[in-house]
Write a protein that holds these residues in place. Structure first.
Motif, PDB file in Angstrom:
ATOM      1  N   LEU A   1      48.548  23.983  91.216  1.00  0.00           N
ATOM      2  CA  LEU A   1      48.312  25.262  91.920  1.00  0.00           C
ATOM      3  C   LEU A   1      49.055  25.354  93.239  1.00  0.00           C
ATOM      4  CD1 LEU A   1      46.225  24.131  94.071  1.00  0.00           C
ATOM      5  CD2 LEU A   1      44.469  25.285  92.756  1.00  0.00           C
ATOM      6  N   ASN A   2      49.806  24.299  93.599  1.00  0.00           N
ATOM      7  CA  ASN A   2      50.581  24.345  94.839  1.00  0.00           C
ATOM      8  C   ASN A   2      51.987  24.890  94.528  1.00  0.00           C
ATOM      9  OD1 ASN A   2      52.147  23.838  97.071  1.00  0.00           O
ATOM     10  ND2 ASN A   2      51.685  21.650  97.201  1.00  0.00           N
TER      11      ASN A   2
ATOM     12  N   ALA B   1      50.026  18.270  88.079  1.00  0.00           N
ATOM     13  CA  ALA B   1      51.346  17.643  87.876  1.00  0.00           C
ATOM     14  C   ALA B   1      52.093  17.314  89.161  1.00  0.00           C
ATOM     15  CB  ALA B   1      52.197  18.565  87.012  1.00  0.00           C
TER      16      ALA B   1
ATOM     17  N   TYR C   1      45.933  20.756  98.150  1.00  0.00           N
ATOM     18  CA  TYR C   1      47.273  20.340  97.732  1.00  0.00           C
ATOM     19  C   TYR C   1      47.503  18.842  97.916  1.00  0.00           C
ATOM     20  CZ  TYR C   1      48.413  25.369  97.898  1.00  0.00           C
ATOM     21  OH  TYR C   1      48.450  26.722  97.706  1.00  0.00           O
TER      22      TYR C   1
HETATM   23  C1  LIG Z   1      46.864  13.567  93.539  1.00  0.00           C
HETATM   24  S1  LIG Z   1      48.061  14.843  93.300  1.00  0.00           S
HETATM   25  C2  LIG Z   1      48.884  14.205  91.864  1.00  0.00           C
HETATM   26  C3  LIG Z   1      50.229  14.768  91.642  1.00  0.00           C
HETATM   27  C4  LIG Z   1      51.049  14.062  90.558  1.00  0.00           C
HETATM   28  N1  LIG Z   1      50.300  13.938  89.325  1.00  0.00           N
HETATM   29  C5  LIG Z   1      51.549  12.715  91.009  1.00  0.00           C
HETATM   30  O1  LIG Z   1      51.161  11.680  90.431  1.00  0.00           O
HETATM   31  O2  LIG Z   1      52.347  12.649  91.958  1.00  0.00           O
HETATM   32  C6  LIG Z   1      47.068  16.142  92.681  1.00  0.00           C
HETATM   33  C7  LIG Z   1      47.792  17.457  92.481  1.00  0.00           C
HETATM   34  O3  LIG Z   1      46.825  18.392  91.964  1.00  0.00           O
HETATM   35  C8  LIG Z   1      47.062  19.667  92.521  1.00  0.00           C
HETATM   36  N2  LIG Z   1      45.794  20.425  92.402  1.00  0.00           N
HETATM   37  C9  LIG Z   1      44.686  20.338  93.176  1.00  0.00           C
HETATM   38  N3  LIG Z   1      43.722  21.146  92.700  1.00  0.00           N
HETATM   39  C10 LIG Z   1      44.221  21.735  91.582  1.00  0.00           C
HETATM   40  C11 LIG Z   1      43.706  22.653  90.635  1.00  0.00           C
HETATM   41  N4  LIG Z   1      42.471  23.147  90.757  1.00  0.00           N
HETATM   42  N5  LIG Z   1      44.496  23.050  89.621  1.00  0.00           N
HETATM   43  C12 LIG Z   1      45.773  22.561  89.492  1.00  0.00           C
HETATM   44  N6  LIG Z   1      46.315  21.698  90.366  1.00  0.00           N
HETATM   45  C13 LIG Z   1      45.557  21.267  91.390  1.00  0.00           C
HETATM   46  C14 LIG Z   1      47.533  19.411  93.933  1.00  0.00           C
HETATM   47  O4  LIG Z   1      48.311  20.474  94.416  1.00  0.00           O
HETATM   48  C15 LIG Z   1      48.341  18.096  93.738  1.00  0.00           C
HETATM   49  O5  LIG Z   1      49.703  18.374  93.546  1.00  0.00           O
END
Ligand SMILES: C[S@@+](CC[C@H](N)C(=O)[O-])C[C@H]1O[C@@H](n2cnc3c(N)ncnc32)[C@H](O)[C@@H]1O
Length: 304
Positions: A191-192, A170, A110
């Motif tokens: 996925l969170n 997202a 996450y």
């Molecule tokens: C670096 S954060 C970016 C969030 C957002 N885009 C921002 O700029 O604030 C990455 C996000 O990807 C989600 N994530 C991690 N692995 C994932 C997966 N396999 N599928 C979907 N989401 C995922 C995490 O929960 C996290 O919210």
């Protein structure tokens, strides 16, 4: 006697907005005073951001020399566990409600951190404003960084009206909701569950009715039967390259993927990109991450 420092020259009419952005992104070097020169204001910055040049600055007097921190809405995140410094910081700015210290690095699937409260209201929740949008964030439950705000504007600027956009990672929705201003539709997946919960609140807060929140692992998105997207945003710098085949499958011929990746060498992910497309690729450095490692973004045209 001045000290040589990285700085950005900003036209006077944009200075106030830019100063706010630099503060939010933790890039304004508060040890020095911004300085007018002709038609521009020179802003001292903490790192060599794109467009930065070297210039001389006078240090601000000691009493204003506050601890280094990053601002996220009404929360300041300090780099040192210094309760005295946190109290000074809190007193220095009426809009600040809380000062936090990260007990862990950004970790886990996450991409969250654990914090302790150094001063002010004991919360990790706040509201961030960014280019006319508002985002409710909870820093211990879901990832958020103000540092990519200029990237979000860059992608918005590159878009045509009415595009179909997919944001594969997202979070609480800063890319999805920003891009929704021009898009026809934005599918925003994460996925969170806590991130998706905040994403739904932020969709309502910004009246972004063309954003569809999806609680899903990005690896499963190709199986959900979406028609092809014009643009796919992949902001999961540690692991996004693994999901590139899924992104390419979801993107239309001639569409664009924005792949954010943490790398040690220029062009590190080009061989992987060449496995999914022969199309044009533009690579740029977004910001430095640690010595010898930086966040890069690849703008990839998908040719099928
Ligand atoms: C670096 S954060 C970016 C969030 C957002 N885009 C921002 O700029 O604030 C990455 C996000 O990807 C989600 N994530 C991690 N692995 C994932 C997966 N396999 N599928 C979907 N989401 C995922 C995490 O929960 C996290 O919210």
């Amino acid at each position: 006697m001045g000290k040589e420092q990285w700085c950005l020259a900003v036209p006077r009419r944009e200075a106030e907005e830019r100063r706010r952005r630099l503060l939010e992104e933790g890039l304004l070097d508060r040890r020095f005073r911004p300085r007018p020169e002709g038609d521009v204001i020179l802003f001292p910055v903490t790192e060599e951001v794109p467009g930065a040049v070297r210039c001389e600055f006078e240090a601000v007097p000691e009493r204003l020399d506050l601890p280094r921190h990053e601002l996220v809405g009404g929360i300041a995140i300090m780099q040192e566990n210094d309760p005295g410094g946190a109290e000074r910081l809190l007193a220095s700015r009426p809009s600040l409600e809380t000062v936090l210290f990260p007990e862990t690095a950004v970790e886990g699937e996450y991409r969250t951190r654990r914090f302790s409260v150094l001063a002010g209201v004991p919360t990790t929740r706040t509201r961030v404003t960014e280019y006319g949008h508002s985002f409710d964030v909870d820093l211990s439950l879901a990832y958020f960084s103000a540092r990519l705000s200029t990237e979000r504007q860059r992608i918005l600027g590159a878009m045509a009206g009415g595009e179909r956009v997919l944001d594969m990672f997202a979070g609480v929705g800063p890319f999805a909701i920003t891009l929704a201003g021009k898009a026809g539709i934005v599918v925003a997946a994460d996925l969170n569950p806590a991130a998706v919960h905040l994403l739904i609140e932020n969709i309502a807060l910004n009246r972004a009715g063309n954003v569809i929140p999806v609680l899903a692992d990005a690896a499963h998105l190709p199986r959900l039967g979406f028609p092809p997207f014009d643009r796919v945003v992949m902001n999961l710098p540690l692991a996004a390259p693994e999901f590139l085949p899924a992104a390419a499958a979801l993107c239309r011929d001639g569409g664009t993927i924005h792949l954010y990746a943490l790398q040690e060498q220029e062009g590190e992910y080009l061989p992987l990109i060449r496995e999914v497309t022969r199309g044009e690729v533009a690579e740029r450095q977004v910001r430095s991450y640690s010595p010898g490692r930086w966040h890069a973004v690849y703008d990839i045209v998908v040719e099928k």
